[in-house]
Design an enzyme around this catalytic site. Structure first.
Site, mmCIF file in Angstrom:
data_model
loop_
_atom_site.group_PDB
_atom_site.id
_atom_site.type_symbol
_atom_site.label_atom_id
_atom_site.label_comp_id
_atom_site.label_asym_id
_atom_site.label_seq_id
_atom_site.Cartn_x
_atom_site.Cartn_y
_atom_site.Cartn_z
ATOM 1 N N ASP A 153 -4.968 5.080 16.145
ATOM 2 C CA ASP A 153 -6.117 5.649 15.117
ATOM 3 C C ASP A 153 -7.401 5.689 15.960
ATOM 4 O O ASP A 153 -8.325 6.441 16.099
ATOM 5 C CB ASP A 153 -6.548 4.907 13.815
ATOM 6 C CG ASP A 153 -5.383 5.234 12.995
ATOM 7 O OD1 ASP A 153 -5.240 6.611 12.980
ATOM 8 O OD2 ASP A 153 -4.996 4.575 11.952
ATOM 9 N N ASP A 180 9.642 6.762 9.078
ATOM 10 C CA ASP A 180 9.451 6.686 10.552
ATOM 11 C C ASP A 180 8.460 7.677 11.036
ATOM 12 O O ASP A 180 8.436 8.756 10.754
ATOM 13 C CB ASP A 180 10.607 6.795 11.405
ATOM 14 C CG ASP A 180 10.580 6.121 12.707
ATOM 15 O OD1 ASP A 180 10.212 4.974 12.879
ATOM 16 O OD2 ASP A 180 10.971 6.657 13.695
ATOM 17 N N SER A 181 7.496 7.048 11.907
ATOM 18 C CA SER A 181 6.212 7.650 12.324
ATOM 19 C C SER A 181 6.014 7.316 13.641
ATOM 20 O O SER A 181 6.480 6.317 14.168
ATOM 21 C CB SER A 181 5.254 7.404 11.377
ATOM 22 O OG SER A 181 4.876 6.160 11.311
ATOM 23 N N GLY A 223 0.781 -1.322 0.192
ATOM 24 C CA GLY A 223 -0.033 -0.073 -0.029
ATOM 25 C C GLY A 223 1.107 1.179 -0.007
ATOM 26 O O GLY A 223 0.543 2.124 -0.485
ATOM 27 N N LYS A 224 1.906 1.330 0.715
ATOM 28 C CA LYS A 224 2.887 2.364 0.965
ATOM 29 C C LYS A 224 3.511 2.702 -0.392
ATOM 30 O O LYS A 224 3.760 3.678 -0.738
ATOM 31 C CB LYS A 224 3.827 2.169 1.930
ATOM 32 C CG LYS A 224 3.516 2.807 3.507
ATOM 33 C CD LYS A 224 4.626 2.609 4.287
ATOM 34 C CE LYS A 224 4.164 2.865 5.828
ATOM 35 N NZ LYS A 224 5.273 2.805 6.599
HETATM 36 P P1 IMP Z 1 5.842 2.923 11.624
HETATM 37 O O1 IMP Z 1 6.844 4.102 11.475
HETATM 38 O O2 IMP Z 1 4.995 2.514 10.379
HETATM 39 O O3 IMP Z 1 6.699 1.700 12.137
HETATM 40 O O4 IMP Z 1 4.945 3.212 12.862
HETATM 41 C C1 IMP Z 1 5.301 3.211 14.304
HETATM 42 C C2 IMP Z 1 3.999 3.218 15.087
HETATM 43 O O5 IMP Z 1 3.369 4.634 15.223
HETATM 44 C C3 IMP Z 1 2.906 2.584 14.657
HETATM 45 O O6 IMP Z 1 3.264 0.975 15.014
HETATM 46 C C4 IMP Z 1 1.787 2.973 15.266
HETATM 47 O O7 IMP Z 1 1.760 2.431 16.568
HETATM 48 C C5 IMP Z 1 2.086 4.447 15.188
HETATM 49 N N1 IMP Z 1 1.435 5.040 14.229
HETATM 50 C C6 IMP Z 1 2.078 5.355 12.896
HETATM 51 N N2 IMP Z 1 1.276 5.862 12.143
HETATM 52 C C7 IMP Z 1 0.154 5.761 12.823
HETATM 53 C C8 IMP Z 1 -1.227 6.064 12.219
HETATM 54 O O8 IMP Z 1 -1.353 6.646 10.857
HETATM 55 N N3 IMP Z 1 -2.211 5.917 12.932
HETATM 56 C C9 IMP Z 1 -2.144 5.037 14.070
HETATM 57 N N4 IMP Z 1 -0.953 4.801 14.866
HETATM 58 C C10 IMP Z 1 0.143 5.275 13.877
#
Ligand code: IMP
Length: 212
Positions: free
Chosen positions: A170, A71-72, A12-13
């Site tokens: 979310d 990274d998020s 998807g990404k």
């Molecule tokens: P990653 O960068 O995709 O590994 O995200 C790290 C963590 O941040 C995820 O496991 C979620 O717990 C949280 N996270 C990041 N983006 C979202 C989002 O769009 N919705 C909800 N949680 C998020």
């Protein structure tokens, strides 16, 4: 730069970034499109920026291609920015322990910890944001970085958790400016258009465009 590999196994990404980069005559691949398997680098950074750069540099070195990594996570103001870079495993002692559990077990545990730490905090002091940082690396250099934010508040039970879409936090994230719906109650297309990832992706695509 003819090819960019996106540091993700998530198709998807890859599709989303491929669509954003359309028209630039760059082939956009995911890790799953490459024949070799690569070890995931450890994310020891203290910031989203550092982790995105660590991943982009590691995969650029392993694949020999330009690599875009992200990274998020969630920042809650009343918790001094936590869970931050620990978002994926906030309820666990570390990443290794968390990875032993599937996402559908980890996510509710992480939510429970955030809601517990915010007990008694009124809604107007529960401001929070999802943050996404992206980095593009080639050879041993970071060529571009970007940051995108998605503002909201952490809701108060029993209004939250609510909603069935999305993942992670979310179900407890009430989307600004109205705080009427959680991001898990938005249709996926709606969330994807305004999310931290969308903002970071558009910003880095603009920078990639300027580079080539
Ligand atoms: P990653 O960068 O995709 O590994 O995200 C790290 C963590 O941040 C995820 O496991 C979620 O717990 C949280 N996270 C990041 N983006 C979202 C989002 O769009 N919705 C909800 N949680 C998020």
């Amino acid at each position: 730069m003819r090819t960019i590999v996106i540091a993700t196994q998530n198709p998807g990404k890859v599709a989303e970034l491929r669509a954003l980069l359309a028209g630039l005559e760059i082939e956009v691949l995911g890790l799953a499109d490459l024949s070799s398997r690569f070890d995931e680098p450890a994310e020891h950074g203290r910031t989203f920026e550092q982790n995105a750069a660590i991943k982009a540099l590691a995969y650029a070195a392993m694949t020999g291609l330009a690599c875009l990594a992200d990274d998020s996570g969630l920042e809650v103001d009343a918790l001094a920015g936590r869970p931050g870079v620990d978002s994926a495993y906030y309820a666990y002692p570390g990443e290794a322990e968390a990875r032993q559990h599937p996402r559908n077990v980890r996510d509710p545990k992480n939510i429970e910890r955030v809601l517990g730490e915010l007990e008694g905090v009124p809604l107007e002091k529960r401001s929070a944001r999802f943050v996404c940082c992206m980095a593009l690396a080639q050879h041993d250099a970071v060529l571009a970085t970007s940051r995108g934010c998605f503002e909201g508040r952490i809701g108060i039970p029993p209004r939250v958790p609510a909603g069935t879409h999305g993942f992670g936090y979310d179900p407890i994230f009430l989307v600004a400016p109205d705080f009427q719906y959680t991001s898990a109650e938005l249709a996926p297309e709606e969330k994807n258009a305004i999310s931290h990832r969308a903002h970071a992706a558009r910003a880095i695509v603009d920078k990639v465009r300027a580079l080539i």
